[in-house]
Design an enzyme around this catalytic site. Structure first.
Site, mmCIF file in Angstrom:
data_model
loop_
_atom_site.group_PDB
_atom_site.id
_atom_site.type_symbol
_atom_site.label_atom_id
_atom_site.label_comp_id
_atom_site.label_asym_id
_atom_site.label_seq_id
_atom_site.Cartn_x
_atom_site.Cartn_y
_atom_site.Cartn_z
ATOM 1 N N GLU A 51 -18.156 -5.799 -3.952
ATOM 2 C CA GLU A 51 -17.718 -4.893 -5.021
ATOM 3 C C GLU A 51 -18.084 -5.383 -6.427
ATOM 4 O O GLU A 51 -18.610 -4.598 -7.222
ATOM 5 C CB GLU A 51 -16.204 -4.667 -4.864
ATOM 6 N N ARG A 100 -15.405 3.271 -6.404
ATOM 7 C CA ARG A 100 -15.799 2.025 -7.089
ATOM 8 C C ARG A 100 -17.279 2.078 -7.511
ATOM 9 O O ARG A 100 -18.021 1.095 -7.369
ATOM 10 C CB ARG A 100 -15.578 0.801 -6.186
ATOM 11 N N SER A 126 -10.316 -7.065 -5.430
ATOM 12 C CA SER A 126 -10.978 -6.868 -4.124
ATOM 13 C C SER A 126 -12.432 -7.308 -4.222
ATOM 14 O O SER A 126 -13.146 -6.882 -5.127
ATOM 15 C CB SER A 126 -10.948 -5.395 -3.732
HETATM 16 N N1 EPU Z 1 -4.497 -5.604 5.292
HETATM 17 C C1 EPU Z 1 -4.381 -6.552 6.280
HETATM 18 N N2 EPU Z 1 -4.685 -7.855 5.970
HETATM 19 C C2 EPU Z 1 -5.080 -8.224 4.753
HETATM 20 C C3 EPU Z 1 -5.217 -7.256 3.747
HETATM 21 C C4 EPU Z 1 -4.908 -5.937 4.027
HETATM 22 O O1 EPU Z 1 -4.020 -6.254 7.410
HETATM 23 O O2 EPU Z 1 -5.345 -9.413 4.541
HETATM 24 C C5 EPU Z 1 -4.138 -4.214 5.584
HETATM 25 C C6 EPU Z 1 -2.829 -3.865 4.864
HETATM 26 O O3 EPU Z 1 -1.717 -4.193 5.643
HETATM 27 C C7 EPU Z 1 -2.958 -2.385 4.681
HETATM 28 C C8 EPU Z 1 -4.444 -2.183 4.527
HETATM 29 O O4 EPU Z 1 -5.087 -3.345 5.024
HETATM 30 O O5 EPU Z 1 -2.520 -1.703 5.823
HETATM 31 C C9 EPU Z 1 -4.864 -1.900 3.101
HETATM 32 O O6 EPU Z 1 -4.425 -2.940 2.250
HETATM 33 P P1 EPU Z 1 -3.882 -2.648 0.769
HETATM 34 O O7 EPU Z 1 -2.890 -1.545 0.793
HETATM 35 O O8 EPU Z 1 -3.475 -3.947 0.167
HETATM 36 O O9 EPU Z 1 -5.111 -2.033 -0.021
HETATM 37 P P2 EPU Z 1 -6.645 -2.451 -0.001
HETATM 38 O O10 EPU Z 1 -7.402 -1.432 0.767
HETATM 39 O O11 EPU Z 1 -6.770 -3.860 0.435
HETATM 40 C C10 EPU Z 1 -7.258 -1.095 -2.146
HETATM 41 C C11 EPU Z 1 -8.071 -1.350 -3.388
HETATM 42 C C12 EPU Z 1 -7.262 -2.165 -4.382
HETATM 43 C C13 EPU Z 1 -6.031 -1.360 -4.751
HETATM 44 C C14 EPU Z 1 -5.240 -1.064 -3.475
HETATM 45 C C15 EPU Z 1 -4.084 -0.134 -3.753
HETATM 46 C C16 EPU Z 1 -10.411 -1.420 -2.760
HETATM 47 C C17 EPU Z 1 -11.611 -2.258 -2.517
HETATM 48 N N3 EPU Z 1 -9.284 -2.074 -3.031
HETATM 49 O O12 EPU Z 1 -7.003 -2.367 -1.555
HETATM 50 O O13 EPU Z 1 -8.047 -2.324 -5.551
HETATM 51 O O14 EPU Z 1 -5.215 -2.076 -5.670
HETATM 52 O O15 EPU Z 1 -6.074 -0.406 -2.498
HETATM 53 O O16 EPU Z 1 -4.569 1.154 -4.061
HETATM 54 O O17 EPU Z 1 -10.495 -0.189 -2.702
HETATM 55 C C18 EPU Z 1 -9.614 -3.783 -6.619
HETATM 56 O O18 EPU Z 1 -10.440 -2.879 -6.537
HETATM 57 O O19 EPU Z 1 -9.896 -4.886 -7.151
HETATM 58 C C19 EPU Z 1 -8.279 -3.593 -6.051
HETATM 59 C C20 EPU Z 1 -7.379 -4.572 -6.034
#
Ligand code: EPU
Length: 356
Positions: free
Chosen positions: A352, A164, A250
């Site tokens: 971010e 990012r 995010s």
């Molecule tokens: N989780 C929780 N509680 C929550 C949110 C997440 O326990 O409220 C846990 C989920 O269960 C999962 C882990 O955290 O085990 C990761 O969550 P998720 O797979 O939804 O991905 P993320 O790390 O929250 C990142 C990117 C997203 C992208 C997704 C899929 C960043 C900052 N965010 O989110 O990007 O769509 O992976 O690749 O890297 C963005 O940048 O705006 C964005 C949406």
């Protein structure tokens, strides 16, 4: 050159925060920007480049001249033995571009379907989702220097892509020890971006949500279109649609810690969601950290933490037409979250989006 005055920015930022641009110019072609740079009234004025407004928190009216990127066009511009080179104007909508590439028979961007924003903003934060980042499909981009009007081309190394992150998020001189480069924050507008889309396409799988779709549908060799549909369904299920609920995706980056720090956290919180990186560090899920501090659904004024995904802050106020959250409320909520995650885990979450 048409300079619009006191332009409402609420429809132009996906958080739907109420703010005005003192002055705004729409850049539909390179010459529109050259005219701004040549104009004695505007040449030396501070400028803010605005794409889809999907990665920006407005904390008040915008005094710099807003340059709204509206450069269009999508075309195949070349090919090598390995890839099709496809170009899009900075003002094209990112998702519409992804759809267009798939329709033309150039797969490769499907994992990044439905990311809000424009093509020109995509390299700034090196957008990414479900195992693919923009830098994996990037060829080159053309940008214009906002001071001199010169157009220059950058390759991936010159863009200094990171998680990012890119040269467009940094000002001043940057050094990685061996090289020095000049950050381009506020100094350039991205006009066109070219992507190298592989002729021999392989699906990028392995991400938990995608694996789940594969096993649900008993599918081991998905097509690009299937992955596109799955990514759209996954995103629609857990991320708020900015057309309905204001948000910028995010709000924090997933933090990286050393193996030792991670072991400490696991000892206290065995359930912490973490991923080993190739360089030996560990990435933690910021959403999990925030969630486990109890933030889901909490609010400051009209700013809130999304109930289904704690990494996303939302505008609880009315949609595009209502007043809704202020940038101040969003930032107060963000700082409270940072403090609580720091107090519990000793980790400083990094914001971010760009705060204006
Ligand atoms: N989780 C929780 N509680 C929550 C949110 C997440 O326990 O409220 C846990 C989920 O269960 C999962 C882990 O955290 O085990 C990761 O969550 P998720 O797979 O939804 O991905 P993320 O790390 O929250 C990142 C990117 C997203 C992208 C997704 C899929 C960043 C900052 N965010 O989110 O990007 O769509 O992976 O690749 O890297 C963005 O940048 O705006 C964005 C949406």
């Amino acid at each position: 050159m048409l300079v619009e005055k006191n332009v409402p920015l609420q429809p132009l930022n996906t958080f739907h925060i109420v703010a005005k641009a003192h002055a705004l110019v729409r850049i539909r072609q390179e010459d529109d920007l050259r005219a701004v740079i040549a104009d004695p009234l505007w040449r030396t004025e501070a400028k803010l480049v605005l794409g889809g407004g999907s990665n920006m928190v407005l904390t008040g009216d915008v005094k710099p001249l807003v340059l709204k990127v509206e450069i269009k066009g999508m075309r195949l511009v070349g090919e090598s033995s390995k890839a099709f080179i496809v170009e899009a104007g900075g003002g094209e909508n990112w998702h519409e571009f992804v759809v267009w590439t798939l329709k033309q028979g150039y797969p490769g961007l499907e994992n990044m379907a439905l990311i809000p924003g424009t093509v020109g903003a995509a390299p700034v934060q090196n957008i990414g989702a479900y195992g693919v980042e923009l830098q994996d499909r990037f060829d080159t981009l053309d940008a214009m220097d906002l001071n001199t009007g010169q157009v220059f081309t950058l390759n991936a190394a010159q863009c200094a892509f990171g998680y990012r992150d890119s040269v467009f998020k940094h000002g001043g001189t940057q050094s990685d020890g061996a090289h020095q480069s000049l950050g381009l924050k506020g100094r350039a507008m991205i006009l066109r971006v070219r992507f190298a889309l592989p002729k021999i396409w392989k699906p990028v799988l392995g991400y938990a949500d995608i694996e789940k779709k594969m096993s649900e549908q008993a599918c081991t060799t998905p097509t690009a279109l299937q992955i596109f549909d799955w990514v759209c369904a996954i995103r629609r299920a857990k991320l708020p649609d900015p057309a309905i609920i204001g948000n910028v995706g995010s709000f924090f980056k997933n933090p990286t810690v050393s193996l030792e720090q991670c072991a400490d956290i696991i000892a206290r919180d065995p359930k912490v969601v973490h991923y080993r990186m190739d360089d030996g560090t560990v990435k933690l899920a910021a959403g999990w950290l925030i969630d486990s501090c109890g933030w889901k659904g909490k609010t400051v004024g009209q700013a809130g933490v999304y109930e289904k995904q704690a990494l996303v802050l939302v505008n609880k106020g009315a949609g595009v037409d209502g007043a809704g959250a202020t940038g101040g409320e969003v930032m107060t909520l963000a700082r409270a979250i940072q403090t609580s995650v720091y107090e519990r885990f000793g980790i400083r979450l990094e914001i971010e989006p760009v705060v204006v």
